[in-house]
Write a protein that holds these residues in place. Structure first.
Motif, PDB file in Angstrom:
ATOM      1  N   ASN A 131       5.140  67.092  30.728  1.00  0.00           N
ATOM      2  CA  ASN A 131       6.553  66.728  30.725  1.00  0.00           C
ATOM      3  C   ASN A 131       7.377  67.311  29.598  1.00  0.00           C
ATOM      4  O   ASN A 131       8.587  67.372  29.708  1.00  0.00           O
ATOM      5  CB  ASN A 131       6.695  65.206  30.679  1.00  0.00           C
ATOM      6  N   ILE A 132       6.726  67.695  28.503  1.00  0.00           N
ATOM      7  CA  ILE A 132       7.494  68.116  27.341  1.00  0.00           C
ATOM      8  C   ILE A 132       7.034  69.498  26.887  1.00  0.00           C
ATOM      9  O   ILE A 132       5.834  69.756  26.778  1.00  0.00           O
ATOM     10  CB  ILE A 132       7.310  67.125  26.161  1.00  0.00           C
ATOM     11  N   GLY A 133       8.031  70.377  26.647  1.00  0.00           N
ATOM     12  CA  GLY A 133       7.701  71.669  26.076  1.00  0.00           C
ATOM     13  C   GLY A 133       8.018  71.635  24.592  1.00  0.00           C
ATOM     14  O   GLY A 133       9.021  71.065  24.178  1.00  0.00           O
ATOM     15  N   PHE A 134       7.116  72.210  23.789  1.00  0.00           N
ATOM     16  CA  PHE A 134       7.339  72.186  22.335  1.00  0.00           C
ATOM     17  C   PHE A 134       7.520  73.590  21.784  1.00  0.00           C
ATOM     18  O   PHE A 134       6.774  74.510  22.139  1.00  0.00           O
ATOM     19  CB  PHE A 134       6.140  71.556  21.620  1.00  0.00           C
ATOM     20  N   VAL A 135       8.507  73.725  20.908  1.00  0.00           N
ATOM     21  CA  VAL A 135       8.618  74.958  20.123  1.00  0.00           C
ATOM     22  C   VAL A 135       8.756  74.519  18.668  1.00  0.00           C
ATOM     23  O   VAL A 135       9.645  73.735  18.342  1.00  0.00           O
ATOM     24  CB  VAL A 135       9.851  75.789  20.536  1.00  0.00           C
ATOM     25  N   PHE A 136       7.842  74.961  17.846  1.00  0.00           N
ATOM     26  CA  PHE A 136       7.909  74.561  16.438  1.00  0.00           C
ATOM     27  C   PHE A 136       8.524  75.664  15.607  1.00  0.00           C
ATOM     28  O   PHE A 136       8.809  76.764  16.099  1.00  0.00           O
ATOM     29  CB  PHE A 136       6.524  74.184  15.925  1.00  0.00           C
ATOM     30  N   GLN A 137       8.685  75.348  14.326  1.00  0.00           N
ATOM     31  CA  GLN A 137       9.382  76.271  13.447  1.00  0.00           C
ATOM     32  C   GLN A 137       8.659  77.615  13.310  1.00  0.00           C
ATOM     33  O   GLN A 137       9.278  78.664  13.287  1.00  0.00           O
ATOM     34  CB  GLN A 137       9.529  75.615  12.070  1.00  0.00           C
ATOM     35  N   ALA A 138       7.343  77.569  13.226  1.00  0.00           N
ATOM     36  CA  ALA A 138       6.592  78.814  13.061  1.00  0.00           C
ATOM     37  C   ALA A 138       5.135  78.603  13.460  1.00  0.00           C
ATOM     38  O   ALA A 138       4.699  77.475  13.660  1.00  0.00           O
ATOM     39  CB  ALA A 138       6.664  79.276  11.620  1.00  0.00           C
ATOM     40  N   TYR A 139       4.402  79.681  13.543  1.00  0.00           N
ATOM     41  CA  TYR A 139       2.961  79.651  13.877  1.00  0.00           C
ATOM     42  C   TYR A 139       2.696  78.801  15.115  1.00  0.00           C
ATOM     43  O   TYR A 139       1.826  77.960  15.124  1.00  0.00           O
ATOM     44  CB  TYR A 139       2.131  79.121  12.709  1.00  0.00           C
ATOM     45  N   ASN A 140       3.488  79.047  16.142  1.00  0.00           N
ATOM     46  CA  ASN A 140       3.334  78.298  17.375  1.00  0.00           C
ATOM     47  C   ASN A 140       2.143  78.734  18.191  1.00  0.00           C
ATOM     48  O   ASN A 140       1.626  77.977  18.978  1.00  0.00           O
ATOM     49  CB  ASN A 140       4.555  78.563  18.245  1.00  0.00           C
ATOM     50  N   LEU A 141       1.756  79.998  18.006  1.00  0.00           N
ATOM     51  CA  LEU A 141       0.879  80.620  18.991  1.00  0.00           C
ATOM     52  C   LEU A 141      -0.571  80.633  18.532  1.00  0.00           C
ATOM     53  O   LEU A 141      -0.863  80.527  17.341  1.00  0.00           O
ATOM     54  CB  LEU A 141       1.360  82.050  19.234  1.00  0.00           C
ATOM     55  N   ILE A 142      -1.444  80.764  19.514  1.00  0.00           N
ATOM     56  CA  ILE A 142      -2.862  80.924  19.201  1.00  0.00           C
ATOM     57  C   ILE A 142      -3.061  82.364  18.755  1.00  0.00           C
ATOM     58  O   ILE A 142      -2.812  83.290  19.523  1.00  0.00           O
ATOM     59  CB  ILE A 142      -3.726  80.635  20.442  1.00  0.00           C
ATOM     60  N   PRO A 143      -3.466  82.566  17.500  1.00  0.00           N
ATOM     61  CA  PRO A 143      -3.455  83.921  16.937  1.00  0.00           C
ATOM     62  C   PRO A 143      -4.365  84.901  17.652  1.00  0.00           C
ATOM     63  O   PRO A 143      -4.103  86.099  17.621  1.00  0.00           O
ATOM     64  CB  PRO A 143      -3.916  83.720  15.487  1.00  0.00           C
ATOM     65  N   PRO A 162       8.129  71.738  32.024  1.00  0.00           N
ATOM     66  CA  PRO A 162       8.371  70.421  31.454  1.00  0.00           C
ATOM     67  C   PRO A 162       9.745  69.905  31.880  1.00  0.00           C
ATOM     68  O   PRO A 162      10.556  70.655  32.419  1.00  0.00           O
ATOM     69  CB  PRO A 162       8.365  70.692  29.955  1.00  0.00           C
ATOM     70  N   LYS A 163       9.986  68.637  31.643  1.00  0.00           N
ATOM     71  CA  LYS A 163      11.301  68.063  31.962  1.00  0.00           C
ATOM     72  C   LYS A 163      12.326  68.508  30.926  1.00  0.00           C
ATOM     73  O   LYS A 163      13.504  68.591  31.214  1.00  0.00           O
ATOM     74  CB  LYS A 163      11.210  66.544  31.981  1.00  0.00           C
ATOM     75  N   PHE A 164      11.861  68.743  29.708  1.00  0.00           N
ATOM     76  CA  PHE A 164      12.775  69.234  28.667  1.00  0.00           C
ATOM     77  C   PHE A 164      11.969  69.913  27.580  1.00  0.00           C
ATOM     78  O   PHE A 164      10.737  69.770  27.522  1.00  0.00           O
ATOM     79  CB  PHE A 164      13.610  68.091  28.076  1.00  0.00           C
ATOM     80  N   ILE A 165      12.701  70.644  26.725  1.00  0.00           N
ATOM     81  CA  ILE A 165      12.024  71.355  25.644  1.00  0.00           C
ATOM     82  C   ILE A 165      12.561  70.860  24.306  1.00  0.00           C
ATOM     83  O   ILE A 165      13.775  70.769  24.096  1.00  0.00           O
ATOM     84  CB  ILE A 165      12.228  72.872  25.780  1.00  0.00           C
ATOM     85  N   LEU A 166      11.638  70.511  23.419  1.00  0.00           N
ATOM     86  CA  LEU A 166      11.997  70.089  22.071  1.00  0.00           C
ATOM     87  C   LEU A 166      11.713  71.250  21.133  1.00  0.00           C
ATOM     88  O   LEU A 166      10.613  71.808  21.152  1.00  0.00           O
ATOM     89  CB  LEU A 166      11.139  68.893  21.644  1.00  0.00           C
ATOM     90  N   ALA A 167      12.692  71.604  20.328  1.00  0.00           N
ATOM     91  CA  ALA A 167      12.475  72.716  19.396  1.00  0.00           C
ATOM     92  C   ALA A 167      12.990  72.313  18.022  1.00  0.00           C
ATOM     93  O   ALA A 167      14.189  72.140  17.828  1.00  0.00           O
ATOM     94  CB  ALA A 167      13.180  73.971  19.907  1.00  0.00           C
ATOM     95  N   ASP A 168      12.043  72.140  17.092  1.00  0.00           N
ATOM     96  CA  ASP A 168      12.421  71.729  15.733  1.00  0.00           C
ATOM     97  C   ASP A 168      12.659  72.976  14.895  1.00  0.00           C
ATOM     98  O   ASP A 168      11.718  73.684  14.538  1.00  0.00           O
ATOM     99  CB  ASP A 168      11.302  70.871  15.135  1.00  0.00           C
ATOM    100  N   GLU A 169      13.901  73.234  14.578  1.00  0.00           N
ATOM    101  CA  GLU A 169      14.299  74.400  13.792  1.00  0.00           C
ATOM    102  C   GLU A 169      13.628  75.681  14.279  1.00  0.00           C
ATOM    103  O   GLU A 169      12.956  76.361  13.499  1.00  0.00           O
ATOM    104  CB  GLU A 169      13.992  74.170  12.308  1.00  0.00           C
ATOM    105  N   PRO A 170      13.843  76.030  15.527  1.00  0.00           N
ATOM    106  CA  PRO A 170      13.143  77.215  16.061  1.00  0.00           C
ATOM    107  C   PRO A 170      13.623  78.509  15.423  1.00  0.00           C
ATOM    108  O   PRO A 170      12.910  79.505  15.455  1.00  0.00           O
ATOM    109  CB  PRO A 170      13.491  77.186  17.554  1.00  0.00           C
ATOM    110  N   THR A 171      14.806  78.498  14.830  1.00  0.00           N
ATOM    111  CA  THR A 171      15.339  79.742  14.272  1.00  0.00           C
ATOM    112  C   THR A 171      15.212  79.807  12.757  1.00  0.00           C
ATOM    113  O   THR A 171      15.636  80.784  12.147  1.00  0.00           O
ATOM    114  CB  THR A 171      16.838  79.898  14.636  1.00  0.00           C
TER     115      THR A 171
END
Ligand SMILES: Nc1ncnc2c1ncn2[C@@H]1O[C@H](COP(=O)(O)OP(=O)(O)OP(=O)(O)O)[C@@H](O)[C@H]1O
Ligand SMILES: [Mg+2]
Lengths: 231, 405
Positions: free
Chosen positions: A86-98, A162-171
């Motif tokens: 239900n929820i998509g997450f985007v964090f500030q950095a290092y989001n991805l599996i390296p 997801p129903k929505f995406i949460l992004a904490d300081e993505p930029t």
């Protein structure tokens, strides 16, 4: 019906020692298709709010409802599955599996959802192309710029439908061009696919692009402004 | 894809992986080496003792063990041999020996010696004693020839061709004395005996000791030396009425068993120290790996990966490392063991003397045993896997918010 409702949400950190009121009685509703930013000075509770909505943190008081389901108090295993679907997450950095390529990072989340191979493949291609990363499918995160990494992160967040995406300081870690470019992509997905975005930021130019701006001060909602949709 | 994730994570920090793999490898190599060398040395000691001293099993007069005198020698004739051979298909052959202590004299020097009358053909068939001759040959019956341990010959100042005088007591107190020509010198593998041993032909010795057709020990060579107890029991039944008893080497040399067990124990202790040292090393690298990837774990948990699944992926990673380490340890270990197997460790000078004094030979042998591989391999695998449970446990109890900081 709103897709997210917070009821009298409060959070107190360290209640026994030096209590910090990170959230004070927050009541908010978010509708489908919104493009909302949460702004406010450092320490005003933006991250705490997003974590509550995302089910990553537990409120001291009040509760969160997502599409009619109360997530506050859910068992962890159920909550993980709920987040996944239900929820998509985007964090500030290092989001991805390296160790995964951009393409694999996007398909991985669909694998967790046990989607079909065919669907995984099509959606990953579609999303990464939409994010302007057609040529970067096989690049690993460290071979991508910060902006490209964040675009992959958005693609990954979208991949799970997801129903929505949460992004904490993505930029926060991006230069202006990359930040604007990321915003362009997010806006496009919002416009074309009606994806709901809620993101926090300090950056005035990012704030200017949101259609709803929630201002937090000291853990409380100070202002909640909506701009009329551009015509 | 989970396997892919685990596999790629392995090579993400190549140096760390290599360090971990090589410390596991080193542990395996060291463990294999310590165990194989220890086992080899013990086996060699055992082979020497059983081959040249006791055999695997002996038949003696039932009084002989308490009173090892010629008075307790027994009659070994065809009928006894036949009786044993027909009743026991699992007995390969029998080696008669007559043993006693006598005074041995050269030109000037006299010393105590252990005189052993042997059937050289049978003896050689059992322990290849001729290959131990430094010089000369064993004599035929009636030739009155003697083969001496090198140590004894040096002490008596005797060389091949010289005359050896033997003086002592024969059966029932009879005086016995004789002159023998030294026909060969032998490098006897058991040091104490090298300074004492004199071989005569069986008949010459029996005649010298007034004990015709008698033997003090009858060494039983079994078809299968591994499983002695059933044979020992049934043989006992066969010879009981002749006032004879059967002793296995374990019964004849309890001190040897104790010494071997002690040696095994001290080897074990060394191994455990090794395990602990290596274990801490591996734990260190695993610990830093876990800390470094805390954030990544946090993100995976946030986006919807189950803790159990993540823990499993990380465990598979460490499993890969462990297996890689153990297998490469087997590889390198085998090379090293093979090398030392074909080029045995040869001590020289003082070290060689020291080894001799402890009853070992100056050449250390290596045993190849799949059992050692299995045991050491799995011990180290278990230890590393226990260590590798740490990140998985950490993930199981991780606070998502904490980990994203
Ligand atoms: N785990 C925690 N333990 C104790 N206090 C915390 C914790 N997390 C946040 N806080 C406190 O709660 C308050 C709100 O923090 P939050 O991270 O939500 O602010 P923010 O608006 O996201 O700030 P920034 O713009 O710097 O990211 C701050 O005073 C912070 O110190
Ligand atoms: Mg914040």
């Amino acid at each position: 019906m709103p897709i997210i409702t917070t009821h009298n949400l409060s959070k107190v950190y360290n209640p026994d020692t030096v209590p910090v009121h990170a959230l004070r009685d927050v009541n908010l509703e978010f509708e489908e298709g919104e493009f909302t930013t949460v702004r406010g000075p450092s320490g005003s509770g933006k991250t705490t709010l997003l974590n509550m909505i995302g089910g990553l943190d537990i409120p001291t008081e009040g509760h969160v409802e997502i599409a009619g389901t109360r997530i506050t108090g859910m068992k962890e295993s159920k909550l993980i599955e709920f987040r996944l679907n239900n929820i998509g997450f985007v964090f500030q950095a290092y989001n991805l599996i390296p160790v995964f390529t951009a393409y694999e990072n996007v398909t991985f989340i669909m694998l967790l959802q046990k989607r079909s191979k065919q669907e995984m493949k099509e959606r990953a291609h579609e999303l990464l192309s939409a994010m302007g990363l057609k040529d970067k499918l096989d690049s690993r995160p460290k071979e991508l710029s910060g902006g490209e990494q964040q675009r992959v992160a958005v693609a990954r967040a979208l991949a799970s439908r997801p129903k929505f995406i949460l992004a904490d300081e993505p930029t926060a870690n991006l230069d202006t061009d990359s930040a604007m470019n990321l915003l362009d992509m997010m806006e496009k997905m919002n416009r074309e696919e009606n994806v709901t975005f809620i993101f926090s930021t300090h950056d005035q130019r990012v704030i200017d692009r949101a259609r709803r701006v929630i201002t937090m001060v000291d853990g409380a909602i100070d202002k909640d402004e909506r701009k009329s949709p551009p015509s | 894809m989970y396997l892919k994730l685990a596999w790629r994570n392995l090579w993400r920090n190549k140096r760390r992986t290599l360090i971990t793999v090589s410390s596991i490898m080193f542990a395996v190599v060291a463990a294999l080496f310590v165990e194989s060398l220890g086992e080899g040395t013990r086996q060699q000691l055992l082979d020497n003792m059983t081959g040249f001293q006791t055999g695997y099993m002996q038949i003696q007069d039932y009084r002989y063990e308490d009173e090892p005198s010629l008075d307790n020698a027994f009659l070994f004739d065809d009928s006894l041999e036949q009786k044993i051979q027909t009743d026991h298909q699992d007995v390969d052959f029998l080696i008669p020996r007559i043993e006693t202590f006598m005074l041995a004299a050269g030109e000037e020097i006299t010393r105590g010696a252990m005189v052993m009358g042997i059937d050289i053909e049978k003896e050689h068939q059992f322990n290849e004693i001729r290959d131990r001759l430094k010089i000369g040959e064993f004599g035929e019956s009636g030739e009155q020839k003697a083969v001496l341990g090198e140590g004894l010959a040096n002490r008596l100042n005797l060389a091949v061709g010289d005359t050896l005088a033997l003086l002592g007591q024969g059966r029932f107190g009879m005086m016995s004395s004789g002159l023998f020509e030294v026909s060969g010198l032998i490098d006897f593998p058991i040091r104490e005996l090298d300074n004492q041993i004199i071989y005569l032909s069986l008949e010459d010795a029996q005649w010298l000791l007034s004990a015709e057709e008698r033997v003090t020990n009858l060494v039983v060579v079994p078809e299968n030396p591994r499983n002695l107890n059933p044979l020992s029991q049934s043989l006992s039944e066969t010879v009981k009425n002749d006032e004879l008893r059967v002793l296995t080497w374990e019964e004849m040399m309890p001190e040897l068993i104790e010494a071997i067990e002690f040696d095994e124990l001290s080897g074990r202790v060394m191994l455990w120290i090794l395990y602990v040292v290596i274990g801490f090393g591996i734990f260190g690298t695993i610990l830093t790996m876990t800390l470094e990837r805390k954030r990544e774990f946090g993100i995976l948990l946030s986006v919807g990966m189950y803790r159990t699944k993540l823990a499993l992926v990380v465990f598979i990673e460490t499993l890969f490392i462990s297996i890689l380490g153990v297998l490469s340890g087997f590889g390198l270990g085998s090379l090293i063991l093979l090398y030392f197997h074909f080029t045995p460790i040869q001590f020289t000078g003082d070290m060689a003397d020291l080894m001799h004094d402890f009853g070992f030979e100056a050449t250390m042998e290596i045993t190849f045993s799949p059992e050692i591989y299995m045991l050491q391999g799995s011990a180290i695998l278990v230890i590393t896997l226990l260590i590798c449970l740490y990140p998985s446990l950490k993930i199981a109890g991780m606070d998502i918010l904490e980990s994203k900081k």
